[in-house]
Design an enzyme around this catalytic site. Structure first.
Site, mmCIF file in Angstrom:
data_model
loop_
_atom_site.group_PDB
_atom_site.id
_atom_site.type_symbol
_atom_site.label_atom_id
_atom_site.label_comp_id
_atom_site.label_asym_id
_atom_site.label_seq_id
_atom_site.Cartn_x
_atom_site.Cartn_y
_atom_site.Cartn_z
ATOM 1 N N HIS A 191 -2.336 15.295 1.111
ATOM 2 C CA HIS A 191 -2.213 13.963 1.696
ATOM 3 C C HIS A 191 -0.886 13.294 1.330
ATOM 4 C CE1 HIS A 191 -3.971 9.724 2.298
ATOM 5 N NE2 HIS A 191 -4.191 10.338 3.439
ATOM 6 N N LYS A 220 3.123 12.150 1.137
ATOM 7 C CA LYS A 220 4.171 11.771 2.088
ATOM 8 C C LYS A 220 5.474 11.642 1.317
ATOM 9 C CE LYS A 220 0.273 10.015 4.198
ATOM 10 N NZ LYS A 220 -1.049 9.810 3.592
ATOM 11 N N ASP A 229 19.132 15.553 -0.117
ATOM 12 C CA ASP A 229 20.189 15.971 -1.055
ATOM 13 C C ASP A 229 19.873 15.653 -2.513
ATOM 14 O OD1 ASP A 229 21.706 16.960 1.027
ATOM 15 O OD2 ASP A 229 22.981 15.191 1.183
ATOM 16 N N HIS A 280 -3.423 0.548 6.615
ATOM 17 C CA HIS A 280 -3.440 1.889 6.028
ATOM 18 C C HIS A 280 -2.579 1.967 4.765
ATOM 19 C CE1 HIS A 280 -2.671 6.390 6.125
ATOM 20 N NE2 HIS A 280 -3.981 6.330 6.251
ATOM 21 N N LYS A 307 -1.297 1.578 0.902
ATOM 22 C CA LYS A 307 -2.033 1.889 -0.327
ATOM 23 C C LYS A 307 -1.177 1.458 -1.520
ATOM 24 C CE LYS A 307 -2.904 5.907 2.431
ATOM 25 N NZ LYS A 307 -4.180 5.670 3.042
ATOM 26 N N ASP A 347 -0.734 -8.419 -12.513
ATOM 27 C CA ASP A 347 -0.055 -9.555 -13.142
ATOM 28 C C ASP A 347 1.400 -9.704 -12.692
ATOM 29 O OD1 ASP A 347 -2.355 -10.130 -14.566
ATOM 30 O OD2 ASP A 347 -1.705 -9.078 -16.379
#
Length: 505
Positions: free
Chosen positions: A236, A238, A243, A423, A425, A430
């Site tokens: 899952h 991403k 470079d 979507h 996440k 604080d």
């Protein structure tokens, strides 16, 4: 005189055979149940083991088949060996790096403890001197990634759970092709089953075949090729690395914001995401995570390519001119320690004033649920952003089953408006430390998905994240306990049934 019937068997023989078969079935059912009682509790949470045992007791044969398909998180010996090999390489690379502490911005004992925890679990250090920009606009993020690829001179590493070549992502893929034409090495990973369900997937593969992009499907399930594993394990993550000097990582997949589905496009149902652009030493950590997955899927070891620079090499590279601390934390079936869950619960318990949580799929285990509700009960301002609508029936109803406990504890729940799917996440504690990445706050992300998140410190990113949360709040509607208790009993029943499925891991 009675005519012959043509049957050779005695009248009672069929009854005896049926009784023997029935007895054998009963014995086999008992054997399956006893085996489940002795085997299933090992290495599993009690509630997970109990859910599987109950299913197998009620439906022994079907329960056994479902357990063999969905009950084991093992990814195979070869994958475990590959993970261990790269983990050893990570530890060696970290040992060659300079100390991760920053005398200019010392962390307090609690937050320093998180960095120690993460490094012990994943092998990756806390790094300083980074720059970080947050990208909450979907299409702008695609363009920013395309612009980064256009600047590549050596290599580009691309890893996304879902990838598709469509009208929105075309500029990015066209830049990848142009990069290969000028001699840049481009490597692309995408999840096999995650991407296969997209309508344009076959066209995507056909177009890739016509390029010099080197690509592989992650966690393939191809029984005819000897590739068979639990079908709901997913990669899952991403990640985009250019470079070894800049990277992108977050929640967004590499696809059009309606996921190329006509029904979503008619409704205007777009996914709302958050992606971070990073420059500085944290880029190396993301590159190492990519190299882990590339080795696993292709057998090619990129250790030399993604090795951290020597002191001499580092002195030749202009600094990122940032003051952001970033620690990359990979997790997944290759890590038995549930790295993300341990970090999340530890951070939530450290809150004194405020917790702001964003998770499209909030299906916590007991430890995380207690951390969230306990924070609210001891006076911390806790808010949770979720979608008013959802794209997955079972997960959506399982999530809803936790709302009453959260509301009773004092958690404020904000529903992001339809038809959009929130979507993104991330969460902040604080306004001093935050997490951004690919991991949901659900048991799938803790045990079944390969995920990657970044723990972040620094006033600039925390301020930018607070602005994103302010935008969510301005657009959302608050769910109250009174309104929630007025929902139909039919919905209550569905929520409760779907909650049971969350523990079947």
């Amino acid at each position: 005189m009675r005519a012959a019937t043509g049957c050779s068997a005695e009248p009672g023989e069929g009854v005896v055979i049926a009784a023997l078969v029935s007895g054998a079935v009963v014995v086999l059912q008992i054997a399956i149940v006893l085996a489940a009682l002795f085997v299933l509790p090992r290495g599993r949470r009690p509630q997970t083991a109990m859910a599987w045992v109950i299913l197998i007791v009620v439906l022994p044969f079907l329960g056994l088949v479902l357990f063999l398909l969905f009950g084991r998180t093992s990814v195979g010996r070869s994958r475990r060996r590959g993970q261990e090999e790269v983990n050893r390489a990570i530890v060696g690379a970290v040992a060659r790096q300079s100390p991760s502490g920053d005398p200019r911005r010392p962390l307090d004992d609690v937050d320093h403890g998180f960095t120690v925890l993460n490094q012990n679990l994943s092998g990756l250090p806390m790094t300083y001197g980074n720059r970080l920009e947050l990208h909450p606009d979907y299409r702008e993020t695609i363009q920013a990634m395309a612009d980064a690829v256009a600047s590549a001179s050596r290599y580009v590493h691309v890893e996304f759970y879902i990838a598709a070549w469509d009208e929105v992502t075309a500029p990015f893929f066209e830049e990848l092709v142009r990069a290969t034409e000028r001699g840049v090495e481009v490597r692309l990973l995408f999840d096999h089953l995650g991407s296969r369900g997209i309508p344009v997937h076959k066209e995507f593969l056909r177009r890739l075949e016509g390029t010099r992009i080197r690509w592989a499907a992650m966690l393939p399930v191809r029984p005819l090729h000897g590739e068979l594993r639990r079908p709901d394990l997913r990669n899952h993550r991403k990640i985009l690395v250019v470079d070894g000097r800049l990277a992108f990582s977050g929640s967004q997949n590499l696809i059009e914001p309606c996921y190329d589905k006509p029904g979503n496009q008619r409704l205007g149902r777009e996914w709302i995401e958050l992606v971070a652009r990073i420059e500085g030493p944290a880029v190396h950590s993301l590159d190492v995570v990519f190299a882990t997955d590339w080795l696993t899927e292709t057998g090619e070891n990129l250790a030399d390519l993604v090795a951290p620079p020597t002191e001499a090499e580092a002195s030749d590279v202009p600094p990122a001119e940032g003051d952001v601390g970033i620690q990359v934390i990979p997790s997944g079936p290759g890590f038995v320690t549930e790295n993300n869950l341990r970090l999340f619960t530890s951070m939530l318990y450290s809150a004194h004033r405020r917790l702001s949580l964003t998770s499209p799929y909030f299906v916590p285990d007991d430890s995380l649920l207690y951390a969230v509700t306990t924070a609210a009960q001891r006076g911390v301002e806790v808010e949770l952003f979720v979608s008013a609508t959802a794209d997955q029936f079972m997960v959506a109803h399982a999530q809803r089953s936790y709302y009453e406990a959260l509301l009773v504890a004092g958690v404020r729940i904000w529903l992001y408006p339809e038809p959009f799917v929130l979507h993104a996440k991330h969460f902040s504690v604080d306004d001093r430390i935050a997490v951004v990445g690919s991991s949901n706050m659900d048991m799938r992300s803790f045990a079944l998905n390969y995920e990657v998140v970044m723990m972040i410190t620094g006033a600039g990113p925390l301020r930018a994240l607070a602005e994103v949360q302010d935008t969510y709040r301005a657009l959302s509607t608050e769910l109250t306990l009174e309104a929630w208790r007025r929902r139909p009993w039919r919905s209550v029943g569905i929520d409760n049934v779907m909650r049971l499925t969350a523990t079947l891991q």
